[in-house]
Design a protein around this motif. Structure first.
Motif, mmCIF file in Angstrom:
data_model
loop_
_atom_site.group_PDB
_atom_site.id
_atom_site.type_symbol
_atom_site.label_atom_id
_atom_site.label_comp_id
_atom_site.label_asym_id
_atom_site.label_seq_id
_atom_site.Cartn_x
_atom_site.Cartn_y
_atom_site.Cartn_z
ATOM 1 N N TYR A 159 0.839 -1.203 0.000
ATOM 2 C CA TYR A 159 0.000 0.000 0.000
ATOM 3 C C TYR A 159 0.879 1.260 0.000
ATOM 4 C CZ TYR A 159 -3.062 -3.698 1.797
ATOM 5 O OH TYR A 159 -3.727 -4.868 1.974
ATOM 6 N N SER A 206 -10.029 1.196 1.334
ATOM 7 C CA SER A 206 -9.833 0.891 2.759
ATOM 8 C C SER A 206 -9.894 -0.626 2.976
ATOM 9 C CB SER A 206 -10.849 1.619 3.617
ATOM 10 O OG SER A 206 -12.110 1.090 3.353
ATOM 11 N N THR A 207 -9.096 -1.074 3.923
ATOM 12 C CA THR A 207 -8.939 -2.518 4.128
ATOM 13 C C THR A 207 -9.632 -2.966 5.417
ATOM 14 O OG1 THR A 207 -6.902 -2.223 5.361
ATOM 15 C CG2 THR A 207 -6.683 -2.534 2.974
ATOM 16 N N SER A 208 -9.994 -4.235 5.457
ATOM 17 C CA SER A 208 -10.497 -4.831 6.708
ATOM 18 C C SER A 208 -10.208 -6.322 6.705
ATOM 19 C CB SER A 208 -12.000 -4.567 6.871
ATOM 20 O OG SER A 208 -12.705 -5.109 5.791
ATOM 21 N N GLY A 227 -10.298 -5.304 0.435
ATOM 22 C CA GLY A 227 -9.829 -3.985 0.008
ATOM 23 C C GLY A 227 -8.381 -4.061 -0.448
ATOM 24 N N ASP A 247 -7.321 -5.374 -4.451
ATOM 25 C CA ASP A 247 -8.696 -5.458 -3.919
ATOM 26 C C ASP A 247 -9.466 -6.623 -4.566
ATOM 27 O OD1 ASP A 247 -11.288 -4.920 -2.945
ATOM 28 O OD2 ASP A 247 -11.704 -3.604 -4.656
#
Ligand code: FDA
Length: 413
Positions: free
Chosen positions: A174, A186-188, A361, A389
Motif C-alpha cells: 500500500y 480501505s482494508t479490513s 480492500g 482489492d
C-alpha cells in the motif's frame, strides 16, 4: 549496481508464480522477500496441507469493487492449469469438501514445487532482504535494499495484505501504491472469526467446542451452508469465516440452525410418533445436548409462554423444556421455528488481522489493467495477489487468485 529485467517483491504464492512464469519467458528475474523462508503462508495454509485451489473456481466467489476485474486472469490461468502443475510434480491430493483440493501429505510439497519451477526457470531468489527505497529511472526502477542496489525494467509488488502480521504481513504494497499515486481502498480483516458483545459472550462461551451445521446469512442476503463453531471468544467455523467477508459493523448475522430439515415438519412428525416426549428430549435428538440445556437454562426458548409472550420469571426459566411436545401451543411452536431458523447475532467485531485469512480492500482495481495487473498510469509497475482489492471465499479461492494474477503478470512483465 545489478540490473535485472524483472524484480518481484514478495515470495509468497503470487510472487513465486509470477517469477517462474517470467523466468520461463527468458526474463532475468530477481525474487526478493524480507522473510527467512519462501511461501510462509502456503506452509501453514489448510492446516499444513494447503487448500491450493477449488474445482468450482468462478468470478462470483470473489469480492472486489469491480466484480468483472478478476475474470480475465482467472480464465487465462485456471484451477486446471494449477492442478496440472501439481500432477506433473507427482503431488498427491484429494477433494476434502465443496471442491476444495488439499495435498494428501504436506503443504511443503507445494512450496517445493514452486521453488523447483523457479530454479528451472532461472529465477534468482534473495531472502532476508528489506527494500529501503524505490525510485523511477529513465528505463524503469531503481531499488535500494539491505543487500545492495538494483535496477529493473519491470517491478512487481506481491507483498500480500495485512492478515497475520506474525507471518510477516506488512503494509509495504500500500505504501508503494501511495508513492506512485495509485488509489488504495480501505482494508479490513476477512475470513475471520466474530467476537461477541459481552452479554452474548457470557451466554455462549461455555458452549466452546460445539459445532453445528448451519446456513449463515448476512444482511446483504449472501448466505453460506457450512459449520458454525462456538469458541471461547465468540463464533467461528467455515460458515462464520465466509460470512465475515460480507458483514459490516453494527449488522446482524442470521443463522438457520436446522438447514437440513423443515422444523415444523420435524415437530409434527415427532409429536405424532412420541407425543409425551418433553421438548428438551425432543430437541436433544437434533441438537447437541449441551447446546439444548444451555438454551433452556438461559430461558432463550421461553419467548412465548402460556401467559402469551410475557417474560417468564427467573424460577420458570427453561420450564418449557419439561413440557410434553403435544402440549406446545401454536404460538410456542412458531416461536421455536423462528428461533431455530433465524437465530440472530449482532457481533461485537472480528478477531482482526491477527487471525484473519485474508484482507478485504487494497489496491483499487480501477488503477490496474485486468489483463496484466500493470498500473495504468505507471509503466512497468504491477500489483498481484492479495495486495489487490480481490478477495476470495474460503476454500482455495485465494490461492487461485494468487496463481492466476501472478501468471497474468508473469506473461508480460
Ligand atoms: P502472501 O502473503 O502469501 O506473500 C507475501 C510475501 O511478501 C510474503 O512472503 C512476505 O514475507 C513478503 N513481504 C511482505 N512484506 C514485505 C516487505 N516489506 N518486503 C519484502 N517482502 C515482504 N488461501 C487458500 O486459498 N487456501 C488456504 O488453504 C488458505 N489458508 C490460509 C491459512 C492462513 C492461516 C492464512 C493467514 C491464509 C490462508 N489463505 C488460504 C490465504 C492465502 O494464504 C493468501 O490469500 C495468499 O497467501 C496470498 O498470496 P500473496 O502472494 O498475495 O501474499
Amino acid at each position: 549496481m545489478k540490473h535485472q529485467d524483472v524484480i518481484v517483491i514478495g515470495a509468497g504464492a503470487a510472487g513465486l508464480m509470477c517469477a517462474l512464469t517470467a523466468g520461463y519467458r527468458g526474463r532475468d528475474v530477481l525474487l526478493i522477500d524480507n522473510a527467512k523462508q519462501l511461501g510462509r503462508k502456503i506452509l501453514i495454509s489448510g492446516g499444513g496441507r494447503c487448500n491450493f485451489t477449488n474445482l468450482g473456481i468462478e468470478p462470483s466467489a470473489y469480492l472486489c469493487q469491480n466484480p468483472h476485474f478478476c475474470k480475465s486472469a482467472l480464465a487465462r490461468y485456471t484451477q486446471w492449469d494449477f492442478i496440472a502443475m501439481v500432477e506433473r510434480h507427482g503431488i498427491d491430493y484429494h477433494e476434502k469438501t465443496l471442491g476444495q483440493l488439499f495435498c494428501d501429505d504436506s503443504a511443503k510439497k507445494i512450496v517445493e514445487m514452486l521453488r523447483t519451477e523457479c530454479e528451472w526457470a532461472g529465477v534468482t531468489t534473495q531472502l532476508r532482504t528489506d527494500i529501503t527505497s524505490i525510485q523511477t529511472t529513465s528505463s524503469g526502477y531503481q531499488l535500494q535494499t539491505s543487500q545492495g542496489e538494483y535496477t529493473c525494467e519491470s517491478l512487481v509488488i506481491a507483498t500480500g495484505g495485512l492478515s497475520m502480521p506474525k507471518l510477516g504481513a506488512t503494509p509495504f504494497g500500500y505504501q508503494v501504491a501511495e508513492q506512485f499515486n495509485v488509489s488504495v481502498l480501505s482494508t479490513s480483516a476477512a475470513l475471520v472469526p466474530f467476537t461477541l458483545q459481552v452479554a452474548d459472550k457470557t451466554k455462549f462461551e461455555c458452549l466452546s467446542g460445539i459445532a453445528l451445521p448451519v446456513v449463515a446469512r448476512a444482511e446483504c442476503g449472501k448466505s453460506f451452508k457450512e459449520a458454525l463453531l462456538f469458541t471461547h471468544r465468540g463464533l467461528s467455523g467455515p460458515s462464520v469465516l465466509q460470512i465475515s467477508s460480507y458483514w459490516k459493523p453494527g449488522q446482524a448475522v442470521s443463522f438457520n440452525l436446522l438447514p437440513e430439515q423443515d422444523f415444523m415438519t420435524w415437530l409434527s412428525d415427532i409429536i405424532k410418533a412420541s407425543p409425551k416426549l418433553t421438548l428438551k428430549n425432543a430437541l436433544c435428538r437434533i441438537f447437541p445436548k449441551r447446546f439444548v440445556e444451555r438454551l433452556l437454562e438461559l430461558g432463550e426458548l421461553d419467548g412465548v409462554g402460556e401467559k402469551g409472550g410475557q417474560a417468564v420469571s427467573e424460577n420458570d426459566k427453561g420450564a418449557i423444556g419439561t413440557k410434553s411436545i403435544n402440549q406446545l401451543s401454536k404460538a410456542e411452536q412458531t416461536f421455536l421455528y423462528d428461533y431455530f431458523t433465524d437465530w440472530k447475532v449482532y457481533p461485537n467485531g472480528t478477531e482482526g488481522y491477527r487471525t484473519a485469512e485474508v484482507t478485504l480492500g487494497g489496491i483499487d482495481t480501477d488503477a490496474l489493467s485486468s489483463k496484466t495487473m500493470e498500473v495504468k498510469t505507471q509503466k512497468g509497475l504491477y500489483f498481484i495477489g492479495e495486495v489487490v482489492d480481490v478477495s476470495g471465499w474460503l476454500g482455495g479461492y485465494n490461492f487461485q487468485w494468487a496463481w492466476s494474477s501472478g501468471y497474468a503478470t508473469g506473461q508480460v512483465c
